[in-house]
Design a protein around this motif. Structure first.
Motif, PDB file in Angstrom:
ATOM      1  N   PHE A  47       0.832  -1.203   0.000  1.00 30.10           N
ATOM      2  CA  PHE A  47       0.000   0.000   0.000  1.00 30.10           C
ATOM      3  C   PHE A  47       0.866   1.251   0.000  1.00 30.10           C
ATOM      4  CE2 PHE A  47      -2.867   3.138   2.007  1.00 30.10           C
ATOM      5  CZ  PHE A  47      -3.974   3.001   1.162  1.00 30.10           C
ATOM      6  N   ILE A  51       0.957   4.435  -2.843  1.00 25.81           N
ATOM      7  CA  ILE A  51       0.904   5.875  -2.543  1.00 25.81           C
ATOM      8  C   ILE A  51       2.083   6.587  -3.186  1.00 25.81           C
ATOM      9  CG2 ILE A  51       1.033   7.591  -0.688  1.00 25.81           C
ATOM     10  CD1 ILE A  51      -0.444   5.633   1.111  1.00 25.81           C
ATOM     11  N   CYS A  73      -4.184   1.343   6.690  1.00 26.25           N
ATOM     12  CA  CYS A  73      -3.489   0.731   5.560  1.00 26.25           C
ATOM     13  C   CYS A  73      -3.813  -0.765   5.476  1.00 26.25           C
ATOM     14  CB  CYS A  73      -1.982   0.953   5.655  1.00 26.25           C
ATOM     15  SG  CYS A  73      -1.191   0.225   7.094  1.00 26.25           S
ATOM     16  N   TYR A  86      -7.953  -2.910  -8.833  1.00 28.25           N
ATOM     17  CA  TYR A  86      -7.239  -1.629  -8.748  1.00 28.25           C
ATOM     18  C   TYR A  86      -6.673  -1.225 -10.102  1.00 28.25           C
ATOM     19  CZ  TYR A  86      -3.888   1.894  -7.145  1.00 28.25           C
ATOM     20  OH  TYR A  86      -3.170   3.062  -6.970  1.00 28.25           O
ATOM     21  N   LYS A  94      -7.538   5.780  -8.899  1.00 34.11           N
ATOM     22  CA  LYS A  94      -6.541   5.168  -8.016  1.00 34.11           C
ATOM     23  C   LYS A  94      -6.155   6.118  -6.882  1.00 34.11           C
ATOM     24  CE  LYS A  94      -4.535   2.215 -11.604  1.00 34.11           C
ATOM     25  NZ  LYS A  94      -3.357   1.958 -12.471  1.00 34.11           N
ATOM     26  N   LEU A  98      -6.751   5.581  -2.776  1.00 28.21           N
ATOM     27  CA  LEU A  98      -5.671   5.650  -1.790  1.00 28.21           C
ATOM     28  C   LEU A  98      -5.970   6.692  -0.721  1.00 28.21           C
ATOM     29  CD1 LEU A  98      -2.642   5.450  -4.269  1.00 28.21           C
ATOM     30  CD2 LEU A  98      -3.545   3.619  -2.819  1.00 28.21           C
TER      31      LEU A  98
END
Length: 263
Positions: A47, A51, A73, A86, A94, A98
């Motif tokens: 994750f 980002i 997270c 995703y 996206k 996030l």
């Protein structure tokens, strides 16, 4: 004397800039803790990499950290299972997903367990983009639910708790309703039909049907005065048997009457 004054002046020229620099350094605010580093160390490396790969998400996370931020997270396993979906999102989608995993408020573990209800996220942008989820607490279990997913994410552990940033590991990826279809509403079960009264089964399983009791026909008005057929036959026989006797008696009486007359 003149040399002493010169030495003091030189010391002041050197000391004053150093003191000013030290004072400025002491007044400078401390940098907020790095949330992505805490994610990578706590089992959310995938994750954190997503980002870092999204410029919009990375800049928003950095800006929100100084004012207060709480991040949820997903674990590496949760991200791996969600990656096919995703990848089908646009770049803006996206980034929104996030940012949907963080709220612009710092919640310590204690304050997080004391809150319930709808929360805005870093992806929230006025009325056009709600991007909120529902936080619920049941005992020591903290859950997060969105309108697009029937699954409920659970907070598994605390990865960072340093004011103004907190990071918590969760077991699922949050799915905002703005990007995914809403979860279908459960269909209510049809009401059971009322049970009909059924006759009880007798021996052999067959249902018994009792016929109503037969009602005897009431006798007519002259029923009591009318003799039965057998009694009528007996009366006729008795009358027939007594007829010769009456005739013989009448003949005898007539003979006696004639004899009396002749005498």
């Amino acid at each position: 004397m003149r040399c002493l004054r010169l030495a003091v002046a030189l010391l002041l020229l050197v000391a004053l800039p150093l003191a000013a620099a030290a004072g400025a350094k002491a007044k400078a605010p401390a940098a907020p803790p790095n949330a992505t580093v805490a994610m990578a160390k706590g089992g959310c490396k995938a994750f954190a990499a997503l980002i870092a790969a999204s410029p919009d998400a990375a800049s928003t996370y950095d800006a929100a950290a100084s004012g207060g931020m709480t991040v949820f997270c997903p674990s590496d396993d949760a991200v791996a299972s969600f990656m096919p979906r995703y990848k089908n999102l646009t770049a803006d989608g996206k980034a929104s997903l996030l940012l949907f995993h963080a709220v612009p408020v710092y919640y310590s573990p204690g304050s997080l367990k004391a809150n319930n209800g709808v929360m805005n996220t870093l992806a929230t942008d006025g009325s056009a983009r709600n991007y909120n989820f529902t936080l619920q607490n049941e005992g020591n279990v903290v859950t997060i639910k969105t309108g697009a997913s029937g699954d409920v994410a659970r907070v598994r552990s605390t990865l960072l708790d340093t004011d103004p940033v907190a990071v918590y590991a969760v077991d699922r990826v949050f799915q905002p309703v703005e990007l995914f279809k809403p979860a279908p509403s459960p269909t209510p079960a049809p009401a059971p039909a009322p049970a009909a009264d059924t006759p009880k089964a007798g021996k052999g399983g067959a249902a018994r049907h009792r016929s109503p009791p037969a009602v005897a026909d009431a006798p007519g008005p002259e029923a009591d005065d009318t003799a039965p057929a057998d009694q009528k036959k007996d009366s006729k026989k008795s009358a027939a048997a007594g007829a010769p006797r009456v005739r013989w008696l009448a003949a005898a009486l007539a003979a006696v009457a004639v004899a009396s007359t002749l005498a």
